[in-house]
Every structure is written in C-alpha cells, then in structure tokens.
Write a protein that holds these residues in place. Structure first.
Motif, PDB file in Angstrom:
ATOM      1  N   GLN A 197      -5.898   7.707  -1.838  1.00  0.00           N
ATOM      2  CA  GLN A 197      -7.108   8.323  -2.372  1.00  0.00           C
ATOM      3  C   GLN A 197      -6.920   8.602  -3.856  1.00  0.00           C
ATOM      4  O   GLN A 197      -5.993   9.297  -4.259  1.00  0.00           O
ATOM      5  CB  GLN A 197      -7.425   9.625  -1.654  1.00  0.00           C
ATOM      6  CG  GLN A 197      -8.685  10.267  -2.185  1.00  0.00           C
ATOM      7  CD  GLN A 197      -9.330  11.186  -1.191  1.00  0.00           C
ATOM      8  OE1 GLN A 197      -8.799  11.434  -0.128  1.00  0.00           O
ATOM      9  NE2 GLN A 197     -10.490  11.685  -1.521  1.00  0.00           N
ATOM     10  N   ILE A 198      -7.811   8.044  -4.656  1.00  0.00           N
ATOM     11  CA  ILE A 198      -7.802   8.271  -6.093  1.00  0.00           C
ATOM     12  C   ILE A 198      -9.000   9.165  -6.405  1.00  0.00           C
ATOM     13  O   ILE A 198     -10.128   8.872  -6.010  1.00  0.00           O
ATOM     14  CB  ILE A 198      -7.874   6.937  -6.868  1.00  0.00           C
ATOM     15  CG1 ILE A 198      -6.659   6.093  -6.510  1.00  0.00           C
ATOM     16  CG2 ILE A 198      -7.967   7.189  -8.367  1.00  0.00           C
ATOM     17  CD1 ILE A 198      -6.661   4.722  -7.108  1.00  0.00           C
ATOM     18  N   TYR A 199      -8.756  10.256  -7.098  1.00  0.00           N
ATOM     19  CA  TYR A 199      -9.796  11.267  -7.289  1.00  0.00           C
ATOM     20  C   TYR A 199     -10.683  11.006  -8.496  1.00  0.00           C
ATOM     21  O   TYR A 199     -11.869  11.269  -8.452  1.00  0.00           O
ATOM     22  CB  TYR A 199      -9.149  12.647  -7.383  1.00  0.00           C
ATOM     23  CG  TYR A 199      -8.449  13.011  -6.102  1.00  0.00           C
ATOM     24  CD1 TYR A 199      -9.159  13.505  -5.022  1.00  0.00           C
ATOM     25  CD2 TYR A 199      -7.077  12.831  -5.962  1.00  0.00           C
ATOM     26  CE1 TYR A 199      -8.533  13.816  -3.822  1.00  0.00           C
ATOM     27  CE2 TYR A 199      -6.436  13.138  -4.774  1.00  0.00           C
ATOM     28  CZ  TYR A 199      -7.163  13.634  -3.707  1.00  0.00           C
ATOM     29  OH  TYR A 199      -6.535  13.930  -2.535  1.00  0.00           O
ATOM     30  N   ASP A 200     -10.133  10.524  -9.579  1.00  0.00           N
ATOM     31  CA  ASP A 200     -10.924  10.230 -10.773  1.00  0.00           C
ATOM     32  C   ASP A 200     -10.781   8.758 -11.103  1.00  0.00           C
ATOM     33  O   ASP A 200      -9.803   8.345 -11.707  1.00  0.00           O
ATOM     34  CB  ASP A 200     -10.457  11.061 -11.979  1.00  0.00           C
ATOM     35  CG  ASP A 200     -11.088  12.424 -12.014  1.00  0.00           C
ATOM     36  OD1 ASP A 200     -12.246  12.545 -11.584  1.00  0.00           O
ATOM     37  OD2 ASP A 200     -10.419  13.361 -12.474  1.00  0.00           O
ATOM     38  N   GLY A 201     -11.736   7.951 -10.697  1.00  0.00           N
ATOM     39  CA  GLY A 201     -11.690   6.522 -10.971  1.00  0.00           C
ATOM     40  C   GLY A 201     -11.452   5.726  -9.717  1.00  0.00           C
ATOM     41  O   GLY A 201     -11.581   6.223  -8.597  1.00  0.00           O
ATOM     42  N   GLU A 202     -11.108   4.466  -9.919  1.00  0.00           N
ATOM     43  CA  GLU A 202     -10.867   3.574  -8.793  1.00  0.00           C
ATOM     44  C   GLU A 202     -10.003   2.413  -9.257  1.00  0.00           C
ATOM     45  O   GLU A 202      -9.856   2.163 -10.440  1.00  0.00           O
ATOM     46  CB  GLU A 202     -12.183   3.046  -8.233  1.00  0.00           C
ATOM     47  CG  GLU A 202     -13.000   2.259  -9.241  1.00  0.00           C
ATOM     48  CD  GLU A 202     -14.358   1.867  -8.704  1.00  0.00           C
ATOM     49  OE1 GLU A 202     -14.739   0.710  -8.906  1.00  0.00           O
ATOM     50  OE2 GLU A 202     -15.033   2.718  -8.101  1.00  0.00           O
ATOM     51  N   TRP A 203      -9.437   1.713  -8.283  1.00  0.00           N
ATOM     52  CA  TRP A 203      -8.681   0.514  -8.594  1.00  0.00           C
ATOM     53  C   TRP A 203      -9.635  -0.545  -9.122  1.00  0.00           C
ATOM     54  O   TRP A 203     -10.755  -0.691  -8.637  1.00  0.00           O
ATOM     55  CB  TRP A 203      -7.980  -0.046  -7.354  1.00  0.00           C
ATOM     56  CG  TRP A 203      -6.835   0.763  -6.870  1.00  0.00           C
ATOM     57  CD1 TRP A 203      -6.762   1.470  -5.716  1.00  0.00           C
ATOM     58  CD2 TRP A 203      -5.577   0.953  -7.512  1.00  0.00           C
ATOM     59  NE1 TRP A 203      -5.550   2.079  -5.604  1.00  0.00           N
ATOM     60  CE2 TRP A 203      -4.801   1.778  -6.697  1.00  0.00           C
ATOM     61  CE3 TRP A 203      -5.029   0.496  -8.710  1.00  0.00           C
ATOM     62  CZ2 TRP A 203      -3.508   2.159  -7.017  1.00  0.00           C
ATOM     63  CZ3 TRP A 203      -3.738   0.883  -9.037  1.00  0.00           C
ATOM     64  CH2 TRP A 203      -2.994   1.696  -8.200  1.00  0.00           C
TER      65      TRP A 203
ATOM     66  N   TYR B 169      -1.292   6.511  -3.312  1.00  0.00           N
ATOM     67  CA  TYR B 169      -2.508   6.041  -3.977  1.00  0.00           C
ATOM     68  C   TYR B 169      -3.638   5.700  -3.006  1.00  0.00           C
ATOM     69  O   TYR B 169      -4.564   5.001  -3.376  1.00  0.00           O
ATOM     70  CB  TYR B 169      -2.176   4.830  -4.857  1.00  0.00           C
ATOM     71  CG  TYR B 169      -1.128   5.161  -5.885  1.00  0.00           C
ATOM     72  CD1 TYR B 169      -1.403   6.064  -6.904  1.00  0.00           C
ATOM     73  CD2 TYR B 169       0.134   4.610  -5.815  1.00  0.00           C
ATOM     74  CE1 TYR B 169      -0.424   6.398  -7.835  1.00  0.00           C
ATOM     75  CE2 TYR B 169       1.104   4.933  -6.749  1.00  0.00           C
ATOM     76  CZ  TYR B 169       0.814   5.819  -7.745  1.00  0.00           C
ATOM     77  OH  TYR B 169       1.773   6.147  -8.667  1.00  0.00           O
TER      78      TYR B 169
ATOM     79  N   ASN C 158       0.827  -1.202   0.000  1.00  0.00           N
ATOM     80  CA  ASN C 158       0.000   0.000   0.000  1.00  0.00           C
ATOM     81  C   ASN C 158       0.862   1.252   0.000  1.00  0.00           C
ATOM     82  O   ASN C 158       1.527   1.556   0.975  1.00  0.00           O
ATOM     83  CB  ASN C 158      -0.937   0.007   1.213  1.00  0.00           C
ATOM     84  CG  ASN C 158      -1.919  -1.147   1.168  1.00  0.00           C
ATOM     85  OD1 ASN C 158      -2.327  -1.563   0.089  1.00  0.00           O
ATOM     86  ND2 ASN C 158      -2.291  -1.656   2.316  1.00  0.00           N
TER      87      ASN C 158
ATOM     88  N   ASP D 158      -8.481  -3.865  -5.506  1.00  0.00           N
ATOM     89  CA  ASP D 158      -7.609  -3.338  -4.452  1.00  0.00           C
ATOM     90  C   ASP D 158      -7.208  -4.407  -3.442  1.00  0.00           C
ATOM     91  O   ASP D 158      -6.752  -4.108  -2.354  1.00  0.00           O
ATOM     92  CB  ASP D 158      -8.250  -2.134  -3.761  1.00  0.00           C
ATOM     93  CG  ASP D 158      -9.540  -2.492  -3.037  1.00  0.00           C
ATOM     94  OD1 ASP D 158     -10.001  -3.635  -3.145  1.00  0.00           O
ATOM     95  OD2 ASP D 158     -10.081  -1.601  -2.353  1.00  0.00           O
TER      96      ASP D 158
END
Length: 97
Positions: free
Chosen positions: A62-68, A60, A56, A71
């Motif tokens: 917090q991702i602002y546009d999109g997502e894993w 990364y 971790n 995870d």
C-alpha cells in the motif's frame, strides 16, 4: 575490492554487531528467506550487509501518497543496508551489484 555473497545463518551474530540494534528477528528471517547478503573486504571480513528482496515486497503493498508508474514489471528493493564503522564503499558496491 568488495565481494558480495549470501549470508550464512552462522554469521547472524556478526550482522547484529554491525546493526547495534534489536532487529535480530528480521535479520534472521532475511537470512532464512535467502534475501540477506554480506559484503566482504579484501581480507574476506564482513564489512557490511544488506537485504535484497525481489518481487512483491510487503512494504510496498500500500502506497499512501502516489502510485507505482508500472506495477507489472518485476522489481527488487534494498533494505537494511549497514556497514562497519571503518569500512568504505559498501553502499556503492551494493548498488553496483
């Protein structure tokens, strides 16, 4: 052929010469945490460097546009990839490593 190994704290000044910027605190922390690597040329001189962080990565969290997509699986990231002006193949060697 480029050889890759962990950075020794005594090589901090050499890495700072490669970066040419005021990131010494971050680079020193990378070395102390065992995440810093050097790339050695055929003469065993440091030609490049990078940080490889597994698990971790706080960058990364917090991702602002999109997502894993997933995870759960472990991952590793490369940060601060840099090389000397006359070296070639550092990024390729790093990614192949």
């Amino acid at each position: 052929m480029i050889k890759i190994r962990k950075t020794d704290i005594t090589e901090l000044n050499t890495l700072m010469d490669i970066f040419e910027q005021g990131t010494e605190e971050i680079i020193k922390k990378d070395i102390e945490n065992g995440n810093s690597y050097v790339c050695l040329d055929e003469e065993q001189n440091i030609a490049g460097t990078f940080a490889f962080i597994q698990g971790n990565d706080p960058t990364y969290v917090q991702i602002y546009d999109g997502e894993w997509i997933d995870d759960i699986r472990p991952y590793g990231v490369i940060h601060r990839l840099a090389s000397t002006e006359d070296s070639k193949g550092i990024a390729s060697a790093c990614l192949q490593w």
